[in-house]
Design an enzyme around this catalytic site. Structure first.
Site, PDB file in Angstrom:
ATOM      1  N   GLU A 410     -44.365  36.995  41.782  1.00  0.00           N
ATOM      2  CA  GLU A 410     -45.341  35.916  41.462  1.00  0.00           C
ATOM      3  C   GLU A 410     -46.126  36.269  40.195  1.00  0.00           C
ATOM      4  O   GLU A 410     -47.319  35.982  40.080  1.00  0.00           O
ATOM      5  CB  GLU A 410     -46.322  35.660  42.623  1.00  0.00           C
ATOM      6  CG  GLU A 410     -45.678  35.342  43.960  1.00  0.00           C
ATOM      7  CD  GLU A 410     -45.244  33.892  44.128  1.00  0.00           C
ATOM      8  OE1 GLU A 410     -45.588  33.043  43.280  1.00  0.00           O
ATOM      9  OE2 GLU A 410     -44.513  33.621  45.100  1.00  0.00           O
TER      10      GLU A 410
HETATM   11  C1  FAD Z   1     -37.969  41.783  45.825  1.00  0.00           C
HETATM   12  C2  FAD Z   1     -38.098  40.809  44.700  1.00  0.00           C
HETATM   13  C3  FAD Z   1     -38.002  39.453  44.961  1.00  0.00           C
HETATM   14  C4  FAD Z   1     -38.065  38.541  43.905  1.00  0.00           C
HETATM   15  N1  FAD Z   1     -37.890  37.193  44.169  1.00  0.00           N
HETATM   16  C5  FAD Z   1     -37.735  36.339  43.118  1.00  0.00           C
HETATM   17  C6  FAD Z   1     -37.344  34.977  43.345  1.00  0.00           C
HETATM   18  O1  FAD Z   1     -37.170  34.527  44.485  1.00  0.00           O
HETATM   19  N2  FAD Z   1     -37.129  34.187  42.269  1.00  0.00           N
HETATM   20  C7  FAD Z   1     -37.311  34.632  40.988  1.00  0.00           C
HETATM   21  O2  FAD Z   1     -37.103  33.855  40.063  1.00  0.00           O
HETATM   22  N3  FAD Z   1     -37.714  35.907  40.746  1.00  0.00           N
HETATM   23  C8  FAD Z   1     -37.907  36.771  41.770  1.00  0.00           C
HETATM   24  N4  FAD Z   1     -38.274  38.083  41.535  1.00  0.00           N
HETATM   25  C9  FAD Z   1     -38.473  38.535  40.161  1.00  0.00           C
HETATM   26  C10 FAD Z   1     -39.913  38.846  39.834  1.00  0.00           C
HETATM   27  O3  FAD Z   1     -40.648  37.679  39.731  1.00  0.00           O
HETATM   28  C11 FAD Z   1     -39.902  39.704  38.566  1.00  0.00           C
HETATM   29  O4  FAD Z   1     -39.405  40.976  38.933  1.00  0.00           O
HETATM   30  C12 FAD Z   1     -41.258  39.812  37.922  1.00  0.00           C
HETATM   31  O5  FAD Z   1     -41.654  38.594  37.382  1.00  0.00           O
HETATM   32  C13 FAD Z   1     -41.264  40.868  36.801  1.00  0.00           C
HETATM   33  O6  FAD Z   1     -40.212  40.705  35.935  1.00  0.00           O
HETATM   34  P1  FAD Z   1     -39.272  41.954  35.595  1.00  0.00           P
HETATM   35  O7  FAD Z   1     -38.833  42.563  36.858  1.00  0.00           O
HETATM   36  O8  FAD Z   1     -38.216  41.493  34.669  1.00  0.00           O
HETATM   37  O9  FAD Z   1     -40.223  42.968  34.888  1.00  0.00           O
HETATM   38  P2  FAD Z   1     -40.579  42.999  33.332  1.00  0.00           P
HETATM   39  O10 FAD Z   1     -40.993  41.652  32.893  1.00  0.00           O
HETATM   40  O11 FAD Z   1     -39.514  43.686  32.598  1.00  0.00           O
HETATM   41  O12 FAD Z   1     -41.871  43.927  33.387  1.00  0.00           O
HETATM   42  C14 FAD Z   1     -41.820  45.339  33.430  1.00  0.00           C
HETATM   43  C15 FAD Z   1     -43.223  45.875  33.227  1.00  0.00           C
HETATM   44  O13 FAD Z   1     -43.704  45.468  31.943  1.00  0.00           O
HETATM   45  C16 FAD Z   1     -44.896  44.725  32.057  1.00  0.00           C
HETATM   46  N5  FAD Z   1     -44.902  43.669  31.073  1.00  0.00           N
HETATM   47  C17 FAD Z   1     -43.993  42.705  30.849  1.00  0.00           C
HETATM   48  N6  FAD Z   1     -44.377  41.893  29.861  1.00  0.00           N
HETATM   49  C18 FAD Z   1     -45.576  42.338  29.445  1.00  0.00           C
HETATM   50  C19 FAD Z   1     -46.509  41.914  28.466  1.00  0.00           C
HETATM   51  N7  FAD Z   1     -46.315  40.828  27.711  1.00  0.00           N
HETATM   52  N8  FAD Z   1     -47.634  42.628  28.306  1.00  0.00           N
HETATM   53  C20 FAD Z   1     -47.886  43.708  29.070  1.00  0.00           C
HETATM   54  N9  FAD Z   1     -47.055  44.140  30.021  1.00  0.00           N
HETATM   55  C21 FAD Z   1     -45.910  43.470  30.217  1.00  0.00           C
HETATM   56  C22 FAD Z   1     -44.906  44.188  33.478  1.00  0.00           C
HETATM   57  O14 FAD Z   1     -46.204  43.925  33.945  1.00  0.00           O
HETATM   58  C23 FAD Z   1     -44.236  45.320  34.236  1.00  0.00           C
HETATM   59  O15 FAD Z   1     -45.169  46.303  34.542  1.00  0.00           O
HETATM   60  C24 FAD Z   1     -38.267  39.004  42.592  1.00  0.00           C
HETATM   61  C25 FAD Z   1     -38.383  40.373  42.340  1.00  0.00           C
HETATM   62  C26 FAD Z   1     -38.279  41.270  43.370  1.00  0.00           C
HETATM   63  C27 FAD Z   1     -38.359  42.743  43.046  1.00  0.00           C
END
Ligand code: FAD
Length: 602
Positions: A410
């Site tokens: 979220e």
């Molecule tokens: C168990 C699970 C269930 C999920 N369910 C769903 C689902 O049903 N549908 C769906 O669409 N998604 C789902 N997700 C995805 C989830 O919403 C994303 O994992 C989340 O939004 C973070 O994206 P990412 O994993 O690519 O991390 P990244 O975006 O790569 O982030 C990695 C780190 O970098 C930081 N970061 C990224 N951008 C910035 C910035 N601009 N400035 C500072 N820091 C930053 C983040 O805060 C984080 O600490 C799920 C994930 C998990 C693990």
């Protein structure tokens, strides 16, 4: 909504920072009506009967069991609370939907995630953005649990940067359908859902577009293996591949290029519900921890008698109490705003969307604060259990692992922190919240001689409310100066934004706790709620300490010389207690009450 609420002007989102809120104006958990109590009790009973006794099955990755429980939740009506009656839902108000999220989520993170992914992001985009035909076709099935939904936004290269997805939607030559191609990742409920909300880009549009895609393996849809996760073991999480998946044009959600907006608004609603979903798990962890601490003897004494353990129990209970105060305060604001908008002629869709958007700042604040409290609560739960807390045989180990995801999905807590401050500044620039006037006044106050009048602190919370007013000045001082210094470049100064967000979060949480407690004191008398008073005071003390630390960090990161000196003096003035609370005594008082009642009791 009663006529009193109707007539009074509701605070706009973010305005809590610059306006004083009388305690009578906030809604508290103790205010829920008979219908809401019945719903809450039936959810608790469901959880106790179906979920909690089967925690092992969830831990052992019994995905089919999660689906079975979701079907049962559908039969009980829990999947339809937020769905309007014309689409065969219960059409309950926003507070009731939050109440269900709160109490249904405590059994295991696996079920909680399945529930949230289906009834929130898997269903609400259609309820809120679907046309009549789409709503009639899909929403009743989703509301009853005949069908399950999933939400496909994230991709391998598009997480926090959600609009950067590479999935494409290409219009067919006859203009009747789109072909979807791409890869989605981390999709909750993918293993058993009947329908996906899919976001894809048409041509080289700036923004993605939303589609309703029925799950038909014969239509180019394949799933990856179940992800091997740290926690929420029986929540189905898979990759979803779309290979020339044909979707009729009529299944486009809203308009072309509106997908990012849909995705963000779905997340706004999801954030406050996720915060609620972190509450009952805290209550249950506290109860388990205190019961264990009463039974476990070391040095011939129940460990609950040790001050170190009491301090933990007190902090855990305090955070849960404060989380409740803030979540239900914001939920009712949203609920009232929806009612007002409907009265003004908005459709249910418009009213809910605009109202949640209005309080998007509060939604982000709550998501961050309550998810971090839930994690800390589980962590201290393990500590109270000692070695047994580290064992898979006890409740705490899975609770800790399950809580971890709430800081990631979220919108990560970093993104939400930046979102909260960014939105507030945007609102100020649009003139929706007047930050400039109050910030200028704070600037003037910094240059003037402080008043040496001593207010009458004998009335409940006089000092605490004065302190909250001063803490708001810290935010106005730091954020105001930061905006002045960096202008639109501020977004590049992320550490400063993080510090400002923490200040904002602590103000909202501490104020909510004080207002809840003040309202309770007026209803029941101070004598009856001594522990709640202690919790509001303990929380405020921590808020002041953290705001002092974050304020200092923020100021010295960008101000220099005289300006820095004046701001640091202001910070000292605005975080100074006239009478320091004895926090050790407060903690003992709180822990003794929780121990006496054998669990969380507020
Ligand atoms: C168990 C699970 C269930 C999920 N369910 C769903 C689902 O049903 N549908 C769906 O669409 N998604 C789902 N997700 C995805 C989830 O919403 C994303 O994992 C989340 O939004 C973070 O994206 P990412 O994993 O690519 O991390 P990244 O975006 O790569 O982030 C990695 C780190 O970098 C930081 N970061 C990224 N951008 C910035 C910035 N601009 N400035 C500072 N820091 C930053 C983040 O805060 C984080 O600490 C799920 C994930 C998990 C693990």
């Amino acid at each position: 909504m009663d006529s009193k609420t109707k007539n009074k002007e509701l605070l706009r989102g973010g305005q809590f920072l610059v306006k004083e809120t009388p305690c009578e104006d906030i809604f508290i958990l103790e205010d829920i009506n008979e219908e809401q109590k019945m719903m809450r009790d039936s959810v608790i009973e469901f959880n106790d009967r179906e979920i909690i006794p089967n925690r092992k099955r969830f831990e052992n990755k019994d995905y089919a069991f999660t689906e079975q429980c979701m079907k049962k939740a559908g039969e009980m009506g829990f999947l339809s609370v937020a769905v309007p009656e014309e689409y065969e839902g219960l059409g309950m108000d926003f507070v009731s939907t939050v109440l269900v999220c709160d109490y249904i989520s405590s059994g295991t993170g696996s079920f909680s995630t399945a529930y949230g992914a289906h009834s929130g992001i898997g269903t609400m985009p259609i309820v809120l953005y679907g046309n009549e035909e789409q709503k009639k076709k899909y929403v009743p099935k989703l509301a009853s649990g005949e069908w399950f939904g999933a939400y496909c936004l994230t991709e391998p290269d598009a997480g926090s940067d959600a609009n950067s997805g590479k999935t494409t939607a290409t219009l067919s030559k006859d203009g009747k359908s789109y072909k979807i191609n791409g890869q989605k990742m981390w999709i909750s409920n993918a293993g058993f859902c009947n329908l996906f909300i899919v976001f894809a880009r048409i041509e080289d549009d700036k923004y993605i577009t939303g589609f309703i895609v029925e799950n038909d393996p014969k239509n180019g849809i394949t799933l990856g293996e179940e992800e091997k996760k740290l926690g929420i073991h029986a929540s189905s999480t898979r990759q979803v591949f779309f290979n020339n998946t044909v979707v009729p044009v009529k299944n486009m959600l809203s308009e072309r290029g509106n997908g990012f907006k849909i995705a963000m608004n779905a997340l706004n609603i999801g954030r406050i519900k996720l915060a609620a979903a972190c509450l009952d798990s805290q209550r249950r962890i506290i109860t388990k921890a205190v019961q264990y601490a009463k039974e476990r003897k070391q040095f011939k004494t129940s460990i609950i008698n040790f001050g170190a353990i009491k301090a933990k129990v007190a902090e855990m209970a305090t955070n849960a109490y404060v989380g409740e105060a803030a979540v239900y305060r914001a939920s009712k604001n949203i609920s009232d705003r929806i009612a007002i908008r409907k009265e003004q002629g908005n459709s249910h869709q418009e009213a809910e969307l605009k109202s949640v958007e209005e309080y998007a700042i509060e939604c982000s604040i709550l998501k961050v604060a309550v998810s971090e409290d839930a994690q800390n609560c589980a962590d201290e739960g393990i500590q109270i259990y000692g070695g047994m807390g580290f064992s898979k045989d006890t409740y705490m180990e899975a609770a800790w692992r399950d809580a971890r995801i709430t800081r990631i999905y979220e919108g990560t807590n970093e993104i939400n922190r930046m979102h909260a401050v960014g939105m507030l500044i945007k609102k100020a620039m649009k003139g929706h919240v007047d930050l400039l006037g109050p910030a200028t006044k704070v600037g003037e106050e910094l240059m003037s001689v402080p008043s040496f009048d001593i207010p009458d602190y004998s009335r409940l919370f006089t000092e605490e409310k004065e302190m909250v007013t001063k803490l708001k000045k810290v935010f106005l001082m730091v954020a105001g100066k930061a905006v002045q210094t960096f202008g639109t470049e501020l977004e590049k100064h992320q550490q400063l934004l993080m510090a400002a967000a923490d200040i904002l979060i602590e103000i909202y949480m501490a104020e909510s706790a004080i207002l809840r407690t003040e309202k309770l004191a007026k209803a029941k008398g101070e004598d009856k709620i001594k522990t709640q008073i202690a919790m509001a005071r303990l929380y405020l003390y921590h808020a002041v300490e953290l705001i002092n630390q974050k304020g200092k960090e923020g100021i010295i990161s960008f101000a220099e010389g005289d300006e820095q000196r004046i701001m640091l003096m202001g910070l000292k003035r605005f975080t100074k207690y006239a009478n320091m609370p004895n926090v050790a005594k407060l903690r003992i008082q709180i822990a003794n009450k929780v121990a006496e009642e054998n669990g969380y009791c507020f």
